[in-house]
Design a protein around this motif. Structure first.
Motif, PDB file in Angstrom:
ATOM      1  N   ARG A   1     -47.374  20.596 -19.142  1.00  0.00           N
ATOM      2  CA  ARG A   1     -47.442  18.896 -18.729  1.00  0.00           C
ATOM      3  C   ARG A   1     -45.901  18.457 -18.126  1.00  0.00           C
ATOM      4  NH1 ARG A   1     -48.921  16.255 -24.527  1.00  0.00           N
ATOM      5  NH2 ARG A   1     -50.766  17.275 -25.169  1.00  0.00           N
ATOM      6  N   LEU A   2     -44.745  19.233 -18.328  1.00  0.00           N
ATOM      7  CA  LEU A   2     -43.863  18.857 -17.652  1.00  0.00           C
ATOM      8  C   LEU A   2     -43.652  19.106 -16.134  1.00  0.00           C
ATOM      9  CD1 LEU A   2     -41.088  19.811 -20.448  1.00  0.00           C
ATOM     10  CD2 LEU A   2     -42.206  17.879 -19.968  1.00  0.00           C
ATOM     11  N   ARG A   3     -44.680  19.985 -15.672  1.00  0.00           N
ATOM     12  CA  ARG A   3     -44.657  20.306 -14.364  1.00  0.00           C
ATOM     13  C   ARG A   3     -43.537  21.321 -13.729  1.00  0.00           C
ATOM     14  NH1 ARG A   3     -47.873  15.001 -11.588  1.00  0.00           N
ATOM     15  NH2 ARG A   3     -49.178  14.804 -13.190  1.00  0.00           N
ATOM     16  N   LEU A   4     -43.178  21.912 -14.661  1.00  0.00           N
ATOM     17  CA  LEU A   4     -42.069  22.975 -14.053  1.00  0.00           C
ATOM     18  C   LEU A   4     -42.693  24.324 -13.965  1.00  0.00           C
ATOM     19  CD1 LEU A   4     -39.456  21.697 -16.709  1.00  0.00           C
ATOM     20  CD2 LEU A   4     -39.663  20.978 -14.244  1.00  0.00           C
ATOM     21  N   ALA A   5     -41.930  24.950 -13.077  1.00  0.00           N
ATOM     22  CA  ALA A   5     -42.256  26.556 -13.139  1.00  0.00           C
ATOM     23  C   ALA A   5     -41.940  27.111 -14.160  1.00  0.00           C
ATOM     24  CB  ALA A   5     -41.960  27.087 -11.596  1.00  0.00           C
ATOM     25  N   PHE A   6     -42.704  27.967 -14.801  1.00  0.00           N
ATOM     26  CA  PHE A   6     -42.274  28.931 -15.935  1.00  0.00           C
ATOM     27  C   PHE A   6     -42.890  30.330 -15.875  1.00  0.00           C
ATOM     28  CE2 PHE A   6     -45.383  26.451 -17.841  1.00  0.00           C
ATOM     29  CZ  PHE A   6     -45.975  27.173 -18.656  1.00  0.00           C
ATOM     30  N   SER A   7     -42.352  31.144 -16.655  1.00  0.00           N
ATOM     31  CA  SER A   7     -43.045  32.454 -16.805  1.00  0.00           C
ATOM     32  C   SER A   7     -42.950  32.769 -18.378  1.00  0.00           C
ATOM     33  CB  SER A   7     -42.361  33.727 -16.270  1.00  0.00           C
ATOM     34  OG  SER A   7     -41.248  33.769 -16.822  1.00  0.00           O
ATOM     35  N   VAL A   8     -43.988  33.453 -18.938  1.00  0.00           N
ATOM     36  CA  VAL A   8     -44.022  33.699 -20.260  1.00  0.00           C
ATOM     37  C   VAL A   8     -43.795  35.159 -20.673  1.00  0.00           C
ATOM     38  CG1 VAL A   8     -45.643  31.863 -20.769  1.00  0.00           C
ATOM     39  CG2 VAL A   8     -46.626  34.081 -20.375  1.00  0.00           C
ATOM     40  N   ARG A   9     -43.222  35.287 -21.777  1.00  0.00           N
ATOM     41  CA  ARG A   9     -42.743  36.589 -22.180  1.00  0.00           C
ATOM     42  C   ARG A   9     -42.737  36.461 -23.746  1.00  0.00           C
ATOM     43  NH1 ARG A   9     -38.178  40.633 -19.797  1.00  0.00           N
ATOM     44  NH2 ARG A   9     -38.455  42.525 -21.202  1.00  0.00           N
ATOM     45  N   SER A  10     -43.305  37.878 -24.094  1.00  0.00           N
ATOM     46  CA  SER A  10     -43.415  38.013 -25.552  1.00  0.00           C
ATOM     47  C   SER A  10     -42.242  38.350 -26.433  1.00  0.00           C
ATOM     48  CB  SER A  10     -44.638  39.107 -25.995  1.00  0.00           C
ATOM     49  OG  SER A  10     -44.407  39.412 -27.505  1.00  0.00           O
ATOM     50  N   PRO A  11     -41.867  37.549 -27.534  1.00  0.00           N
ATOM     51  CA  PRO A  11     -40.320  37.890 -27.899  1.00  0.00           C
ATOM     52  C   PRO A  11     -40.315  39.029 -28.873  1.00  0.00           C
ATOM     53  CG  PRO A  11     -41.463  36.167 -29.013  1.00  0.00           C
ATOM     54  CD  PRO A  11     -42.378  36.419 -28.031  1.00  0.00           C
ATOM     55  N   GLN A  12     -41.493  39.625 -29.422  1.00  0.00           N
ATOM     56  CA  GLN A  12     -41.560  40.645 -30.016  1.00  0.00           C
ATOM     57  C   GLN A  12     -40.852  40.628 -31.370  1.00  0.00           C
ATOM     58  OE1 GLN A  12     -43.821  43.410 -29.505  1.00  0.00           O
ATOM     59  NE2 GLN A  12     -44.675  42.130 -27.741  1.00  0.00           N
ATOM     60  N   THR A  13     -40.937  39.335 -31.908  1.00  0.00           N
ATOM     61  CA  THR A  13     -40.264  39.263 -33.229  1.00  0.00           C
ATOM     62  C   THR A  13     -40.810  39.199 -34.639  1.00  0.00           C
ATOM     63  OG1 THR A  13     -39.039  37.532 -31.765  1.00  0.00           O
ATOM     64  CG2 THR A  13     -38.468  37.442 -34.094  1.00  0.00           C
ATOM     65  N   ASP A  14     -40.151  39.935 -35.476  1.00  0.00           N
ATOM     66  CA  ASP A  14     -40.592  40.006 -36.944  1.00  0.00           C
ATOM     67  C   ASP A  14     -40.581  38.401 -37.423  1.00  0.00           C
ATOM     68  OD1 ASP A  14     -41.339  40.235 -39.280  1.00  0.00           O
ATOM     69  OD2 ASP A  14     -39.788  41.925 -39.878  1.00  0.00           O
ATOM     70  N   GLU A  15     -41.805  37.913 -37.865  1.00  0.00           N
ATOM     71  CA  GLU A  15     -41.871  36.727 -38.466  1.00  0.00           C
ATOM     72  C   GLU A  15     -42.093  36.651 -39.926  1.00  0.00           C
ATOM     73  OE1 GLU A  15     -44.554  34.264 -36.121  1.00  0.00           O
ATOM     74  OE2 GLU A  15     -44.313  35.258 -34.384  1.00  0.00           O
ATOM     75  N   THR A  16     -41.766  37.612 -40.282  1.00  0.00           N
ATOM     76  CA  THR A  16     -41.893  37.844 -42.108  1.00  0.00           C
ATOM     77  C   THR A  16     -40.741  36.755 -42.464  1.00  0.00           C
ATOM     78  OG1 THR A  16     -42.147  40.048 -41.765  1.00  0.00           O
ATOM     79  CG2 THR A  16     -41.494  39.247 -43.977  1.00  0.00           C
ATOM     80  N   GLN A  17     -40.992  35.922 -43.714  1.00  0.00           N
ATOM     81  CA  GLN A  17     -40.412  34.939 -44.102  1.00  0.00           C
ATOM     82  C   GLN A  17     -39.129  35.764 -45.155  1.00  0.00           C
ATOM     83  OE1 GLN A  17     -42.260  32.682 -47.342  1.00  0.00           O
ATOM     84  NE2 GLN A  17     -40.720  31.103 -46.951  1.00  0.00           N
ATOM     85  N   LEU A  18     -38.099  35.483 -45.092  1.00  0.00           N
ATOM     86  CA  LEU A  18     -36.905  36.086 -45.971  1.00  0.00           C
ATOM     87  C   LEU A  18     -36.914  35.600 -47.340  1.00  0.00           C
ATOM     88  CD1 LEU A  18     -34.063  35.700 -43.478  1.00  0.00           C
ATOM     89  CD2 LEU A  18     -35.584  37.694 -43.520  1.00  0.00           C
ATOM     90  N   PRO A  19     -36.665  36.592 -48.304  1.00  0.00           N
ATOM     91  CA  PRO A  19     -36.538  36.208 -49.782  1.00  0.00           C
ATOM     92  C   PRO A  19     -35.773  34.916 -49.866  1.00  0.00           C
ATOM     93  CG  PRO A  19     -36.132  38.283 -49.657  1.00  0.00           C
ATOM     94  CD  PRO A  19     -35.958  37.837 -47.873  1.00  0.00           C
ATOM     95  N   SER A  20     -36.471  33.701 -50.662  1.00  0.00           N
ATOM     96  CA  SER A  20     -35.793  32.490 -50.901  1.00  0.00           C
ATOM     97  C   SER A  20     -35.586  31.634 -49.727  1.00  0.00           C
ATOM     98  CB  SER A  20     -34.483  32.524 -51.786  1.00  0.00           C
ATOM     99  OG  SER A  20     -34.806  33.476 -52.975  1.00  0.00           O
ATOM    100  N   GLU A  21     -35.926  31.891 -48.638  1.00  0.00           N
ATOM    101  CA  GLU A  21     -36.165  31.201 -47.531  1.00  0.00           C
ATOM    102  C   GLU A  21     -36.848  29.965 -47.411  1.00  0.00           C
ATOM    103  OE1 GLU A  21     -35.550  32.356 -42.773  1.00  0.00           O
ATOM    104  OE2 GLU A  21     -37.103  33.038 -43.656  1.00  0.00           O
ATOM    105  N   ALA A  22     -36.267  28.678 -47.203  1.00  0.00           N
ATOM    106  CA  ALA A  22     -37.083  27.581 -47.108  1.00  0.00           C
ATOM    107  C   ALA A  22     -37.730  27.251 -45.721  1.00  0.00           C
ATOM    108  CB  ALA A  22     -36.156  26.416 -47.276  1.00  0.00           C
ATOM    109  N   PRO A  23     -39.028  26.616 -45.744  1.00  0.00           N
ATOM    110  CA  PRO A  23     -39.856  26.790 -44.788  1.00  0.00           C
ATOM    111  C   PRO A  23     -39.331  26.184 -43.460  1.00  0.00           C
ATOM    112  CG  PRO A  23     -41.121  26.020 -46.406  1.00  0.00           C
ATOM    113  CD  PRO A  23     -39.654  26.161 -46.848  1.00  0.00           C
TER     114      PRO A  23
END
Length: 204
Positions: A28-50
């Protein structure tokens, strides 16, 4: 996927996500960009708030891609849906989505959407934009009909508000209407402008 061409001497813009929804929003911003997967572990940490989880993951995604894209502006984003203290991830299946919608029926949930921007000099901005969503009281028949129509199995909360999922919603409250879809564009524009990226100057 790319948007409108930018000046050749401008550092590249990279979206640290392979999400179709985030890519479509950024276009929507009409800007040139590329995409790249971050390959990040998305597991919630113990006692971590949302909220903290969303902020941590948005920053981690942007930082991970920035380490492979020197000199780029890198955008990372993460969304965590929480209802009555319970984090609801992407359902991944019909049965899991139906269970999420039964839990959300008649209740309010909060979508914590966080965004991070890493500038070419390494400076990082991070912000969370909450969206409160109250679902209508839903019958099992309505839930089944909706899931067959929209198949929102890759969406936290099991509903696409930009599609038929809006029919399940009683109310939505947020400072940024794009946050619920996964990339808060108002916050992103504020970050880019604060960091010296000419948002409107690069758009057609």
């Amino acid at each position: 996927m790319h948007g409108i061409a930018q000046p050749h001497d401008h550092p590249p813009l990279v979206l640290a996500s392979t999400s179709v929804y985030r890519r479509e929003l950024l276009q929507r911003l009409r800007l040139a960009f590329s995409v790249r997967s971050p390959q990040t572990d998305e597991t919630q940490l113990p006692s971590e708030a949302p909220r903290e989880m969303a902020l941590r993951l948005a920053k981690a995604k942007a930082s991970a891609v920035a380490s492979f894209e020197p000199g780029a502006w890198v955008i990372g984003s993460d969304q965590v849906c929480a209802c009555e203290g319970r984090v609801l991830g992407k359902p991944g299946s019909h049965d899991a989505a139906a269970a999420q919608l039964r839990l959300l029926s008649g209740r309010e949930s909060v979508f914590h959407t966080a965004i991070a921007l890493v500038a070419p000099d390494g400076r990082t901005q991070v912000q969370e934009v909450p969206t409160r969503v109250r679902m209508r009281l839903l019958t099992d028949m309505q839930i089944e009909a909706y899931l067959r129509a929209d198949q929102p199995y890759d969406c936290a909360g099991s509903a696409k508000s930009e599609s038929l999922g809006i029919a399940l919603v009683e109310a939505i409250s947020s400072d940024d209407p794009t946050a619920i879809v996964g990339l808060p564009l108002i916050a992103l524009c504020n970050m880019l402008l604060a960091a010296g990226f000419p948002v409107l100057g690069s758009a057609a």
